[in-house]
Write a protein that holds these residues in place. Structure first.
Motif, PDB file in Angstrom:
ATOM      1  N   MET A  66       5.157  -4.300  13.178  1.00 25.99           N
ATOM      2  CA  MET A  66       6.106  -4.721  14.197  1.00 25.99           C
ATOM      3  C   MET A  66       7.518  -3.969  13.955  1.00 25.99           C
ATOM      4  O   MET A  66       7.853  -3.624  15.210  1.00 25.99           O
ATOM      5  N   GLN A  67       7.734  -3.565  13.148  1.00 26.15           N
ATOM      6  CA  GLN A  67       9.026  -2.732  12.585  1.00 26.15           C
ATOM      7  C   GLN A  67       8.833  -1.273  13.216  1.00 26.15           C
ATOM      8  O   GLN A  67       9.969  -0.667  14.048  1.00 26.15           O
ATOM      9  N   ASN A  68       7.376  -0.977  13.245  1.00 23.02           N
ATOM     10  CA  ASN A  68       7.360   0.678  14.067  1.00 23.02           C
ATOM     11  C   ASN A  68       7.692   0.430  15.559  1.00 23.02           C
ATOM     12  O   ASN A  68       8.222   1.014  16.181  1.00 23.02           O
ATOM     13  N   LEU A  69       7.103  -0.916  16.140  1.00 18.28           N
ATOM     14  CA  LEU A  69       7.353  -0.845  17.536  1.00 18.28           C
ATOM     15  C   LEU A  69       8.886  -1.063  17.827  1.00 18.28           C
ATOM     16  O   LEU A  69       9.151  -0.737  18.998  1.00 18.28           O
ATOM     17  N   ILE A  91      11.035   1.088  20.416  1.00 20.90           N
ATOM     18  CA  ILE A  91      11.694   0.717  21.581  1.00 20.90           C
ATOM     19  C   ILE A  91      13.222   0.910  21.298  1.00 20.90           C
ATOM     20  O   ILE A  91      13.586   1.466  22.419  1.00 20.90           O
ATOM     21  N   ALA A  92      13.722   1.127  20.428  1.00 16.54           N
ATOM     22  CA  ALA A  92      14.831   1.473  20.078  1.00 16.54           C
ATOM     23  C   ALA A  92      15.222   3.268  20.443  1.00 16.54           C
ATOM     24  O   ALA A  92      15.944   3.549  21.259  1.00 16.54           O
ATOM     25  N   HIS A  93      14.282   3.917  19.991  1.00 15.57           N
ATOM     26  CA  HIS A  93      14.137   5.154  20.433  1.00 15.57           C
ATOM     27  C   HIS A  93      14.064   5.515  21.897  1.00 15.57           C
ATOM     28  O   HIS A  93      14.701   6.391  22.490  1.00 15.57           O
TER      29      HIS A  93
END
Length: 64
Positions: free
Chosen positions: A1-4, A8-10
């Motif tokens: 989840m943190q990877n997603l 998204i932030a990037h």
């Protein structure tokens, strides 16, 4: 989840950066378009003032 969330932030940052670039380019294009129009009007006026004749670098002016 943190990877997603990181992805998204990037992607959000990239979209914002691209939006800024597009906005700057749009302003520059508008400025350049105005300048080209001014130059075309100036040249058209100059053309009318000289009667539409063109002087080339290797030609002598008519008074010679």
């Amino acid at each position: 989840m943190q990877n997603l969330e990181e992805q998204i932030a990037h992607l959000t940052r990239t979209v914002e950066d691209l939006s800024d670039v597009v906005a700057r380019q749009q302003a520059e294009i508008a400025t350049l378009t105005r300048r080209v129009q001014m130059l075309m009007q100036r040249e058209a006026t100059r053309d009318q003032d000289t009667g539409g004749s063109a002087t080339f670098g290797n030609e002598r002016p008519p008074h010679y």
